[in-house]
Scaffold this active site. Structure first.
Site, PDB file in Angstrom:
ATOM      1  N   GLU A  51      -3.372   9.075   8.603  1.00 13.27           N
ATOM      2  CA  GLU A  51      -1.426   8.374   8.631  1.00 13.27           C
ATOM      3  C   GLU A  51      -0.743   9.395   9.354  1.00 13.27           C
ATOM      4  OE1 GLU A  51       0.808   7.088   6.799  1.00 13.27           O
ATOM      5  OE2 GLU A  51      -1.289   5.689   5.400  1.00 13.27           O
ATOM      6  N   ASP A  85       0.612  -1.310  -0.140  1.00 14.92           N
ATOM      7  CA  ASP A  85      -0.337   0.181   0.301  1.00 14.92           C
ATOM      8  C   ASP A  85       1.225   0.909  -0.080  1.00 14.92           C
ATOM      9  OD1 ASP A  85      -2.412   1.774   0.464  1.00 14.92           O
ATOM     10  OD2 ASP A  85      -1.557   1.754   2.329  1.00 14.92           O
ATOM     11  N   SER A  86      -0.048   2.700  -0.495  1.00 16.18           N
ATOM     12  CA  SER A  86       1.068   3.665  -0.271  1.00 16.18           C
ATOM     13  C   SER A  86       1.698   4.074   1.273  1.00 16.18           C
ATOM     14  CB  SER A  86       0.714   4.927  -0.742  1.00 16.18           C
ATOM     15  OG  SER A  86      -0.734   5.477   0.430  1.00 16.18           O
ATOM     16  N   HIS A 138      -7.872   3.252   3.622  1.00 17.14           N
ATOM     17  CA  HIS A 138      -7.437   3.798   4.843  1.00 17.14           C
ATOM     18  C   HIS A 138      -9.049   3.864   5.591  1.00 17.14           C
ATOM     19  CE1 HIS A 138      -3.576   4.119   3.274  1.00 17.14           C
ATOM     20  NE2 HIS A 138      -3.289   5.088   4.576  1.00 17.14           N
ATOM     21  N   CYS A 182      -4.511  -1.233  -1.805  1.00 13.93           N
ATOM     22  CA  CYS A 182      -3.878   0.246  -2.290  1.00 13.93           C
ATOM     23  C   CYS A 182      -5.358   0.547  -3.277  1.00 13.93           C
ATOM     24  CB  CYS A 182      -2.805   0.731  -2.711  1.00 13.93           C
ATOM     25  SG  CYS A 182      -2.905   2.582  -2.866  1.00 13.93           S
ATOM     26  N   CYS A 201     -11.432   3.071  -0.293  1.00 15.74           N
ATOM     27  CA  CYS A 201      -9.980   3.063   0.413  1.00 15.74           C
ATOM     28  C   CYS A 201      -9.680   2.520   1.075  1.00 15.74           C
ATOM     29  CB  CYS A 201      -9.677   4.935   0.417  1.00 15.74           C
ATOM     30  SG  CYS A 201      -7.459   4.990   0.780  1.00 15.74           S
TER      31      CYS A 201
HETATM   32  N1  DGL Z   1      -4.962   2.845   0.743  1.00 14.55           N
HETATM   33  C1  DGL Z   1      -4.811   3.244  -0.289  1.00 14.55           C
HETATM   34  C2  DGL Z   1      -5.771   3.445  -1.616  1.00 14.55           C
HETATM   35  O1  DGL Z   1      -6.763   2.086  -1.138  1.00 14.55           O
HETATM   36  C3  DGL Z   1      -4.470   5.574  -0.112  1.00 14.55           C
HETATM   37  C4  DGL Z   1      -4.137   5.795  -1.506  1.00 14.55           C
HETATM   38  C5  DGL Z   1      -3.344   7.255  -1.383  1.00 14.55           C
HETATM   39  O2  DGL Z   1      -1.659   6.942  -0.682  1.00 14.55           O
HETATM   40  O3  DGL Z   1      -3.725   7.890  -1.948  1.00 14.55           O
HETATM   41  O4  DGL Z   1      -6.252   3.957  -1.900  1.00 14.55           O
END
Ligand code: DGL
Length: 262
Positions: free
Chosen positions: A148, A6-7, A182, A69, A180
């Site tokens: 985050e 993931d990011s 997150h 992600c 997402c």
């Molecule tokens: N968890 C990522 C997603 O599902 C976050 C993406 C991001 O870093 O903007 O899109």
């Protein structure tokens, strides 16, 4: 082992869900904290990051990759599938399938990053399965930085969520896809603001079921990956205090984050 990326730390909601459903299969997680958020970057940049992350996980010995992600999956899934021979699962398809099955009134909301919403991937997926369904999408670019940052209960986060969810409330949706990884961390704030009757689709749970059914149908690979004694590992491209707190919050236990240069 199963490689997940993931990011940032949001994809750990996916790692946790997979760990709960498939505890005998060790995971290697990579969170690209140094480059988060992906969702406001261009498709070319996101693809480049997704390729780097996949390469890193393959170097660690991953034999199954999970893109945890939505931003990366909506932009880079086909590139990754065409570039690598290992099986690659993503968060979007399982959530699309579930939304199509769950919605009764055919009005589905999707929230996600700018990149995910702009890609139109959820609309396309849902309309392939239920052509008559309406999908209402809402980009929520501020939510990933708030998560985050660990602002999971702050007044400001609640205000921003209310603003993002307002247009979806007036559409009478009965299902909301958390597009997402997150966002599951914001569920306690989302539920009262979208309405308790709206069914939330949590892609972390859906992808964990997809991984389990993949392992059940690919028994040779499942046997190779089966290793109940082995600990999962968590790598990040930047080590921040908040990341450690969030990881512990998601897993309900301390998580050792190992910094790597990717
Ligand atoms: N968890 C990522 C997603 O599902 C976050 C993406 C991001 O870093 O903007 O899109």
């Amino acid at each position: 082992m199963i490689g997940i990326f993931d990011s940032g730390v949001g994809g750990m909601t996916v790692a946790r869900a997979i760990e709960q459903l498939c505890p005998e299969y060790p995971l290697t997680y990579f969170g690209d904290i140094a480059r988060t958020p992906y969702g406001s970057k261009s498709p070319g940049t996101i693809k480049k990051y997704a390729i780097n992350n996949t390469r890193f996980l393959l170097e660690q010995g991953a034999e199954l990759i999970v893109i945890a992600c939505n931003s990366a999956a909506s932009t880079a899934l086909s590139t990754l599938k065409n570039s690598y021979s290992v099986p690659i699962l993503d968060v979007i398809n399982p959530a699309v399938n579930q939304a199509a099955v769950i919605s009764k009134n055919g009005k589905i909301g999707v929230i996600g990053t700018r990149a995910t919403i702009k890609s139109g991937i959820y609309e396309q997926g849902i309309s392939r399965q239920r052509a008559q369904y309406q999908v209402f999408s809402q980009p929520c670019p501020l939510l990933v930085p708030l998560v985050e940052e660990g602002w999971l209960k702050k007044r400001e986060t609640k205000m921003i969520l209310r603003r993002y969810l307002h247009p979806l409330r007036s559409r009478q949706i009965d299902t909301l896809v958390l597009g997402c990884t997150h966002y599951p961390l914001l569920k306690p704030l989302i539920v009262p603001r979208i309405g308790r009757r709206v069914h939330l689709i949590d892609s972390s749970v859906e992808v964990a079921h997809a991984v389990l059914s993949f392992l059940n149908t690919h028994t040779d690979l499942a046997e190779k990956l089966y290793n109940p004694g082995k600990e999962s590992r968590f790598f990040v491209s930047d080590l921040t205090e908040t990341a450690g707190h969030l990881a512990a919050h998601i897993f309900g236990r301390p998580i050792t984050l190992e910094k790597v240069n990717v």
